[in-house]
Scaffold this active site. Structure first.
Site, PDB file in Angstrom:
ATOM      1  N   GLU A  82      24.957  -2.393 -14.800  1.00 58.35           N
ATOM      2  CA  GLU A  82      24.510  -3.156 -13.632  1.00 58.35           C
ATOM      3  C   GLU A  82      25.607  -3.174 -12.573  1.00 58.35           C
ATOM      4  O   GLU A  82      26.798  -3.275 -12.897  1.00 58.35           O
ATOM      5  CB  GLU A  82      24.192  -4.591 -14.071  1.00 58.35           C
ATOM      6  CG  GLU A  82      23.711  -5.494 -12.962  1.00 58.35           C
ATOM      7  CD  GLU A  82      23.552  -6.939 -13.406  1.00 58.35           C
ATOM      8  OE1 GLU A  82      22.763  -7.657 -12.775  1.00 58.35           O
ATOM      9  OE2 GLU A  82      24.235  -7.352 -14.377  1.00 58.35           O
ATOM     10  N   LYS A 184      14.982  -6.874 -11.677  1.00 54.60           N
ATOM     11  CA  LYS A 184      15.546  -7.950 -12.507  1.00 54.60           C
ATOM     12  C   LYS A 184      14.815  -9.273 -12.273  1.00 54.60           C
ATOM     13  O   LYS A 184      14.671  -9.740 -11.148  1.00 54.60           O
ATOM     14  CB  LYS A 184      17.038  -8.109 -12.203  1.00 54.60           C
ATOM     15  CG  LYS A 184      17.761  -9.122 -13.086  1.00 54.60           C
ATOM     16  CD  LYS A 184      19.243  -9.157 -12.731  1.00 54.60           C
ATOM     17  CE  LYS A 184      20.019 -10.132 -13.617  1.00 54.60           C
ATOM     18  NZ  LYS A 184      21.456 -10.170 -13.240  1.00 54.60           N
ATOM     19  N   CYS A 217      21.048  -7.575 -17.741  1.00 51.09           N
ATOM     20  CA  CYS A 217      22.017  -8.666 -17.878  1.00 51.09           C
ATOM     21  C   CYS A 217      21.396 -10.000 -18.317  1.00 51.09           C
ATOM     22  O   CYS A 217      20.985 -10.149 -19.454  1.00 51.09           O
ATOM     23  CB  CYS A 217      22.808  -8.815 -16.576  1.00 51.09           C
ATOM     24  SG  CYS A 217      24.416  -9.641 -16.807  1.00 51.09           S
TER      25      CYS A 217
END
Length: 513
Positions: A82, A184, A217
């Site tokens: 990321e 995300k 993440c």
């Protein structure tokens, strides 16, 4: 980050065989790259598109080198982290020059390498596509995506500036075709990006290992999309991350490996390397093995390529239940016999309970201060039990405690927990229990167990100098009891943890009890 009604993700009885090998037909070679990003020194100052491209090309040059190295070692898929192309700490306006508008592969088929002129201002997509094509690799990278408004899914929620900005994974096939785009869902203090108006569950298929799912993440801590992918049968999860380590419970490799074990999936985890931000720790984690890198303080600050052969995991149908094997009797309560609050067990009288904060949460602790013992600690009706025997321990140098927490974590994110953990304290005072300790000499044989009110429990054993150890055995019995047994430690114990996630209570204001 539920299966159909009545179905549960249960732990398999895991007896790890580190020496097990697989045939090529039953396995594939994966690579992840922990990247030391070439950063923009002033990320909050807007730059031109030309300046942004010059900056990103420096990181793309490193990606190219590592893709070539991975291909030389037989890798069939490579994952980059990321924020690996542009870095972080941008504002909504200052990241503008770094963004590209990424077409939806579900709506059109496009190979940026062979059709570069179909879409304008897609230099990064073209280079990534050609990289995958040149080295005959499936390739996953993370970049910034700009999408026009209104979107068909939610036109009324368009941002004031008239477009969306997303933290985005892109995946390319080995011939350069763009095969997946994922935005995300769970942002972590990312002012430059928007939360997608609609949850995305994104997968892509490969000829060598079947289906892969995409998350980024902070997503791994929440039901959606991480657990949603698993509950749809996905057994291989790709995980670009910029993870800031937080001991004793959420070090990068510690939790990413714990998710692999708890969800019974492979996780390809690629992290950033940045010492100032405490970012390190990447790995290729399967339910049976772990190939990982975690820098320690004297290591040079540089990137690291990991390559490993891993088994192809067969997909689980949404109506499947993993078999649970257990020799433990079933219990329906949430305390162990003679160890509930108010009981007069020898354990609770000889080991008084105290409260100390671990990762901002008020844990109930008891000290682990005998050569061997059975100890129990409870936070409300959630109780944690440890049976242990020291094999190496100097109580003049190291203090340990057993902690339990049942409640809602509310600092830097909101999520409901039931956690049972044996930890090395940072000092020799009980008040230091729960604080960060990265090195340890003490070793124990132990059985750690608790009865959880959730089926989502993630186990880990982290030892000296940030090394993972495979638990000897994990069991789950009816009634929610989970047990982790381990012996013959190779390193001093930092944390042994059963990390339960109460996803269904994340949005409730009341503490979990």
């Amino acid at each position: 980050m539920c299966l159909t009604q009545g179905k549960m993700l249960l732990f398999l009885l895991l007896v790890f065989c580190l020496g097990e090998t697989e045939s090529a037909a039953d396995s594939y070679v994966a690579a992840v790259y922990e990247h030391r990003v070439v950063l923009n020194p002033d990320p909050r100052v807007p730059v031109s598109r030309r300046e942004a491209l010059i900056h990103m090309q420096k990181n793309l040059d490193v990606y190219e080198q590592q893709a070539a190295r991975a291909a030389q070692q037989g890798a069939q898929i490579i994952v980059f982290p990321e924020d690996g192309l542009q870095g972080f700490n941008f504002t909504r306006s200052s990241i503008s020059a770094y963004m590209e508008t990424i077409p939806d592969p579900q709506e059109e088929s496009w190979n940026p390498c062979t059709e570069p002129h179909r879409h304008n201002n897609t230099e990064v997509l073209q280079r990534l596509s050609c990289m995958a094509r040149s080295y005959n690799l499936y390739l996953v990278a993370n970049m910034a995506d700009r999408q026009p408004c209104p979107l068909k899914t939610a036109p009324s929620s368009c941002p004031p500036d008239g477009h969306w900005q997303f933290n985005t994974n892109v995946a390319f096939s080995s011939d350069g075709l763009l095969v997946a785009r994922y935005h995300k869902q769970n942002l972590y203090f990312e002012e430059s990006f928007d939360t997608p108006p609609k949850l995305e569950i994104i997968t892509f298929d490969t000829p060598f290992a079947g289906k892969f799912g995409l998350i980024i993440c902070f997503d791994i801590l929440f039901h959606d999309p991480a657990v949603a992918l698993v509950e749809r049968g996905v057994r291989q999860v790709i995980f670009p991350t910029a993870w800031m380590n937080e001991l004793p419970l959420l070090d990068s490799i510690q939790f990413h490996r714990a998710f692999s074990l708890g969800a019974n999936v492979t996780v390809l985890s690629a992290n950033i390397r940045n010492d100032r931000l405490i970012m390190t720790g990447s790995g290729i984690f399967t339910p049976f093995s772990a190939t990982f890198h975690h820098a320690v303080k004297e290591d040079p600050e540089e990137g690291r390529l990991l390559v490993a052969r891993v088994p192809v995991l067969e997909p689980m149908g949404v109506n499947d239940e993993a078999e649970s094997t257990s020799s433990m009797p079933s219990e329906s309560g949430h305390c162990y016999e003679d160890s509930c609050p108010g009981s007069r067990s020898p354990s609770s009288s000889s080991n008084p309970t105290f409260t100390a904060y671990m990762m901002h949460d008020p844990f109930k602790f008891v000290l682990i201060n005998k050569s061997e013992d059975n100890v129990t600690v409870c936070d409300g009706t959630f109780c944690c039990h440890l049976q242990y025997k020291w094999t190496a321990h100097d109580q003049r140098k190291e203090l340990y405690a057993l902690g339990a927490f049942a409640g809602t974590h509310t600092v830097n994110g909101r999520y409901a927990l039931q956690v049972c953990a044996a930890v090395r304290c940072a000092g020799l005072e009980p008040s230091s229990c729960g604080q960060k300790a990265g090195e340890a000499e003490s070793k124990m044989d132990f059985l750690l167990e608790a009865t959880f009110q959730t089926k989502y429990v993630y186990p880990s054993v982290l030892v000296n100098r940030m090394v993972l150890e495979q638990p000897e055995k994990l069991e789950r019995a009816a009634g929610g009891k989970v047990a982790m047994k381990h012996s013959n430690m190779r390193g001093g114990l930092i944390t042994a943890c059963l990390y339960g996630r109460m996803y269904h209570l994340d949005n409730e204001g009341l503490a979990v009890q």
